[in-house]
Design a protein around this motif. Structure first.
Motif, PDB file in Angstrom:
ATOM      1  N   ASN A   5      62.882  60.431  63.743  1.00 35.12           N
ATOM      2  CA  ASN A   5      61.653  59.659  63.558  1.00 35.12           C
ATOM      3  C   ASN A   5      61.897  58.460  62.654  1.00 35.12           C
ATOM      4  O   ASN A   5      61.417  57.364  62.932  1.00 35.12           O
ATOM      5  N   GLN A  35      53.330  63.486  57.191  1.00 31.06           N
ATOM      6  CA  GLN A  35      53.540  62.727  58.435  1.00 31.06           C
ATOM      7  C   GLN A  35      53.255  61.240  58.207  1.00 31.06           C
ATOM      8  O   GLN A  35      53.952  60.377  58.738  1.00 31.06           O
ATOM      9  N   PRO A  55      53.864  60.300  64.129  1.00 34.84           N
ATOM     10  CA  PRO A  55      55.296  60.529  64.345  1.00 34.84           C
ATOM     11  C   PRO A  55      55.510  61.004  65.781  1.00 34.84           C
ATOM     12  O   PRO A  55      54.587  61.516  66.406  1.00 34.84           O
ATOM     13  N   CYS A  72      55.778  58.139  58.670  1.00 34.69           N
ATOM     14  CA  CYS A  72      55.518  56.892  59.414  1.00 34.69           C
ATOM     15  C   CYS A  72      55.821  55.672  58.545  1.00 34.69           C
ATOM     16  O   CYS A  72      56.308  54.647  59.042  1.00 34.69           O
ATOM     17  N   GLY A 113      59.183  66.354  63.395  1.00 35.41           N
ATOM     18  CA  GLY A 113      58.245  65.666  62.502  1.00 35.41           C
ATOM     19  C   GLY A 113      56.862  66.291  62.525  1.00 35.41           C
ATOM     20  O   GLY A 113      56.106  66.206  61.556  1.00 35.41           O
TER      21      GLY A 113
END
Ligand code: ADP
Ligand code: MG
Length: 259
Positions: free
Chosen positions: A105, A155, A96, A159, A147
């Motif tokens: 993000n 995380q 991120p 993504c 993030g």
């Protein structure tokens, strides 16, 4: 929202070095295909040709074809940026943007693609993508926080949310769990099981149990020695690949006897 991939006689080069030789395969839509094989056999290289990320490396090129629903991704009038939007990618280490908020993000890919969206559409998209990535309930009260404050597993799901926010047809994942603990790994595997209802999914994994758990079909790549090209040895239903593969090399690899 899912497309079939066909490669034909695909040869993949880094300059003069033939890294992967002569791969012809079909990846079915709305299913999970696992790529397995020893390090250096070209799994990541092959994966990156499926969304034209390979050619970003200077000197890197392909011969042969990759078709998405019958359309050659390497055709003259095909825009590689559009290909990468359609065929999303999730990497080994969750990546991120650390200073960006969770919300931004999720929207990063959409903004990179220069799509203008209203604030309420953006809020909807953020919620839908985070729900799709099984992360919404854990982050809905801190969407404006960075993030980087999330755990590794969160995380990685962020993504995945970022990847699906641009509404791809295909998701490529290169060892998406290798940096994660077992609990986070199971969360990602569950998520992959859900996502396959909508997407074509390809996952590279070194974890045989993971391939057996998450995939419908498995492709085994191997390499005859250093400096030799990687090749597709065989591809079949995952259950068959793990119980009665037709090649001895596959049997040796899946049972842990290789080298
Ligand atoms: N950027 C690169 N430039 C030159 N050679 C590369 C590059 N990336 C990978 N290779 C080579 O291509 C072969 C396949 O590598 P890779 O696709 O990373 O294998 P795997 O993902 O199966 O471990 C290896 O010989 C590797 O050294
Ligand atoms: Mg790799």
């Amino acid at each position: 929202m899912a497309q079939r991939i066909d490669t034909k006689d695909l040869n993949i080069y880094y300059g003069d070095f033939l890294a992967v030789q002569d791969v012809t395969m079909t990846v079915d839509p709305k299913s999970v295909t696992a790529f397995i094989g020893p390090s250096g056999c070209g799994k990541s290289t092959f994966l990156r040709t499926l969304n034209r990320m390979h050619e970003v490396i200077p000197g890197a090129r392909v011969e042969g074809s990759v078709e998405l629903e019958g359309v050659d991704l390497y055709g003259d009038d095909v825009d590689p940026v559009a290909v990468r939007r359609n065929v999303g990618m999730v990497f080994q280490r969750p990546n991120p943007f650390p200073t960006m908020s969770i919300k931004d993000n999720v929207l990063a890919g959409v903004k990179l693609n220069n799509r203008r969206i209203s604030r309420s559409d953006a809020d909807d998209l953020v919620e839908r993508s985070l729900r799709g990535a099984n992360l919404w309930n854990e982050v809905k009260d801190r969407l404006e926080k960075p993030g980087s404050g999330l755990s590794g597993g969160q995380q990685q799901r962020l993504c995945i949310a970022r990847a699906i926010a641009v509404r791809p047809q295909v998701l490529l994942m290169d060892e998406p769990c290798s940096a994660l603990d077992p609990i986070s790994t199971l969360a990602i595997e569950d998520l992959i099981g859900e996502l396959k209802q909508e997407y074509t999914i390809v996952i590279v994994t070194h974890n045989m149990q993971q391939a057996a758990r998450v995939s419908d079909r498995t492709a085994f790549f191997n390499i005859a020695g250093t400096g030799k090209p990687g090749r597709l040895i065989e591809m079949d239903d995952t259950a068959t690949m793990f119980s009665s593969p037709s090649q001895q090399a596959t049997e040796d690899y899946v049972s842990g006897r290789f080298g």
